[in-house]
Write an enzyme that holds these catalytic residues in place. Structure first.
Site, mmCIF file in Angstrom:
data_model
loop_
_atom_site.group_PDB
_atom_site.id
_atom_site.type_symbol
_atom_site.label_atom_id
_atom_site.label_comp_id
_atom_site.label_asym_id
_atom_site.label_seq_id
_atom_site.Cartn_x
_atom_site.Cartn_y
_atom_site.Cartn_z
ATOM 1 N N GLU A 161 2.724 10.167 -6.575
ATOM 2 C CA GLU A 161 2.290 9.001 -7.336
ATOM 3 C C GLU A 161 0.919 9.263 -7.958
ATOM 4 O O GLU A 161 -0.021 9.653 -7.263
ATOM 5 C CB GLU A 161 2.222 7.776 -6.421
ATOM 6 C CG GLU A 161 1.917 6.491 -7.150
ATOM 7 C CD GLU A 161 2.064 5.279 -6.241
ATOM 8 O OE1 GLU A 161 2.282 4.172 -6.768
ATOM 9 O OE2 GLU A 161 1.960 5.431 -5.016
ATOM 10 N N GLU A 179 5.736 -3.395 0.600
ATOM 11 C CA GLU A 179 5.775 -2.985 -0.810
ATOM 12 C C GLU A 179 4.949 -1.723 -0.888
ATOM 13 O O GLU A 179 3.725 -1.760 -0.813
ATOM 14 C CB GLU A 179 5.233 -4.103 -1.704
ATOM 15 C CG GLU A 179 5.579 -3.907 -3.174
ATOM 16 C CD GLU A 179 4.466 -3.203 -3.915
ATOM 17 O OE1 GLU A 179 4.627 -1.995 -4.199
ATOM 18 O OE2 GLU A 179 3.452 -3.835 -4.209
ATOM 19 N N LEU A 180 5.632 -0.580 -0.999
ATOM 20 C CA LEU A 180 4.997 0.708 -0.788
ATOM 21 C C LEU A 180 4.879 1.516 -2.084
ATOM 22 O O LEU A 180 4.831 0.950 -3.163
ATOM 23 C CB LEU A 180 5.780 1.466 0.294
ATOM 24 C CG LEU A 180 5.970 0.670 1.606
ATOM 25 C CD1 LEU A 180 6.825 1.440 2.595
ATOM 26 C CD2 LEU A 180 4.634 0.286 2.220
ATOM 27 N N GLY A 182 0.824 -1.201 0.000
ATOM 28 C CA GLY A 182 0.000 0.000 0.000
ATOM 29 C C GLY A 182 0.854 1.244 0.000
ATOM 30 O O GLY A 182 2.009 1.226 -0.449
#
Length: 489
Positions: A392, A261-262, A239
């Site tokens: 992002e 897992e960013l 996330g």
């Protein structure tokens, strides 16, 4: 195009309860949450909404099952995962349709996710029997050293909404292969696929309590006590960096093994010698797959100044030809964003870039009507101070900026706190090898817009996370190393 009957049949098969200790149960107090189709805004199913007490029960079940599961023969664990893979292939159409209904991605892409997610089951079914150690005399000759691997123990997974199947299998498969039990909290936005996968595991013979599923609308409230429980030994999260940072602080209290897992801010670098046709194809895949809602999505298109105009023209033509609509319809390339918040966030980034001088080459607008749609967008001449070069973009927006020298391209690509994946297009082999060493990311695609593979270690550096999922490395996230010395008599 799917029919209403097909959709209803797939949804009716989903058990909407919590899956705890091998049983499907209601949430405490009978509380439920609604799962929404983002293409229509309609509720497609009500499911159990777990409480803090439900979370504790799920961890109780995982702890109770841990010793027996760890003692199960590796071959048996591997064969169970293989049976799950085979059954998933038989039901691939059902799983694909389910993901399209709850997440919105086009059905063709959902089928691709079933294939990708299934590969983690097959890969780790084979890795289960390859857990190994070593034995040998120590340098002093005073004893024999045994180095062995053992399961970390009960594990807690928090998965994202954008890849409902693959994010579950990418975590569950290595954990089961290693001998760990699991509590998984799927996202409230897209929980149905995980529930369907739990039912599939039950069907192929998974022992009670080995995998437990708790969907909830109060994520942090339910997750907090699980993470704080001293019986938990592993936390894996996919996330945002912001949430991951907070979870790492919580996990630090119990010195938990963590995998994170960013966020991503992937550069897509196109040099002047690139095959432009391949670069355009790669850009369309890296940017618009999953409606741009992927941590691996190309975020910053860094294009040599001599070809930037032509590249922008070609991608704009491709984007203008993309059909937007409900993912169940034929020929749809872009489905809805996950919710209204995502639409607003995407539009803010586009508006900011345009206000700072970017040129709209395609799209750039919210699509009005039912559902949460945003027009696929191409922006040229994006300025260095535009937010979309720093933040992002979880949406179908391709922004182009330019460079003149290799050093400038590298500087622009590395100018971010993130380091998940990068993409490079060049026909110069020596330059390609230099980029492997110079770009600060955990993964890189060289002349390709897609890097994910179950046999490869997926993960990033810097603010993009720690640990790896998939590949030879993936199973070791769920194993502790033990050293034993036996004196020479």
């Amino acid at each position: 195009m799917t029919t209403a009957t097909q959709e209803a049949t797939v949804l009716d098969r989903i058990n909407g309860g919590l899956f705890i200790g091998g049983e499907w149960v209601d949430a405490e107090g009978g509380k439920t949450l609604a799962v929404i189709d983002p293409a229509t805004g309609a509720t497609i199913k009500e499911i159990a909404d777990a409480s803090v007490a439900d979370g504790t029960k799920a961890l109780d079940a995982a702890v109770a099952a841990q010793d027996a599961w760890a003692a199960t023969a590796p071959r048996e664990r591997g064969e169970l995962l293989r049976r799950a893979f085979d059954l998933l292939q038989e039901r691939k159409e059902d799983f694909a349709l389910l993901m399209t209904l709850e997440m919105g991605k086009p059905l063709a892409e959902a089928r691709g996710e079933v294939a990708y997610g299934g590969e983690f089951l097959r890969w780790f079914s084979e890795e289960a029997v390859r857990i190994s150690g070593r034995y040998g005399l120590n340098p002093e000759g005073t004893g024999n050293m045994i180095v062995s691997q053992r399961p970390v123990g009960p594990s807690f997974f928090i998965t994202p909404w954008n890849f409902p199947l693959a994010m579950a299998t990418r975590k569950i498969a290595p954990a089961l292969a290693a001998g760990c039990t699991v509590v998984i909290k799927p996202p409230a936005l897209t929980p149905l696929t995980t529930l369907a996968f739990a039912a599939l595991l039950e069907e192929v013979g998974l022992p009670a309590g080995v995998v437990n599923v708790i969907a909830t609308s109060t994520s942090s409230k339910v997750s907090g006590p699980i993470i704080a429980d001293p019986r938990l030994r592993k936390l894996s999260f996919t996330g945002s960096t912001e949430v991951g940072r907070s979870l790492m602080k919580e996990a630090a209290q119990g010195i938990l093994r963590t995998s994170m897992e960013l966020g991503g801010n992937a550069p897509f670098v196109i040099f002047e010698d690139a095959d432009l046709d391949k670069a355009v194809d790669g850009a369309m895949l890296a940017k618009f797959r999953n409606i741009g809602q992927a941590c691996t999505a190309a975020n910053r298109f860094i294009v040599h100044e001599s070809i930037a105009h032509e590249f922008g023209k070609r991608v704009a033509e491709r984007v203008q030809a993309m059909r937007v609509g409900r993912g169940t319809e034929d020929g749809i390339a872009i489905g809805p964003l996950i919710d209204a918040k995502a639409v607003a966030s995407t539009d803010e980034l586009v508006s900011d870039a345009v206000a700072k001088g970017a040129t709209v080459l395609a799209g750039g607008t919210v699509i009005e009507g039912e559902g949460t749609f945003y027009a696929p967008t191409v922006l040229g001449s994006v300025s260095a101070d535009a937010r979309l070069l720093r933040e992002e973009i979880f949406g179908p927006v391709l922004g182009i900026t330019t460079f003149s020298t290799e050093d400038e391209a590298v500087s622009l690509a590395n100018n971010t706190e993130y380091g998940l994946v990068s993409y490079v297009f060049t026909q110069d082999l020596a330059r390609g090898h230099r980029m492997i060493n110079r770009l600060a990311t955990g993964m890189m695609g060289l002349n390709t817009g897609l890097v994910s593979n179950a046999a490869a270690p997926f993960g990033g550096i810097k603010q993009s996370g720690i640990g790896r999922e998939g590949g030879l490395e993936g199973i070791h996230e769920y194993l502790d190393t033990k050293y034993t010395l036996i004196p020479v008599s």
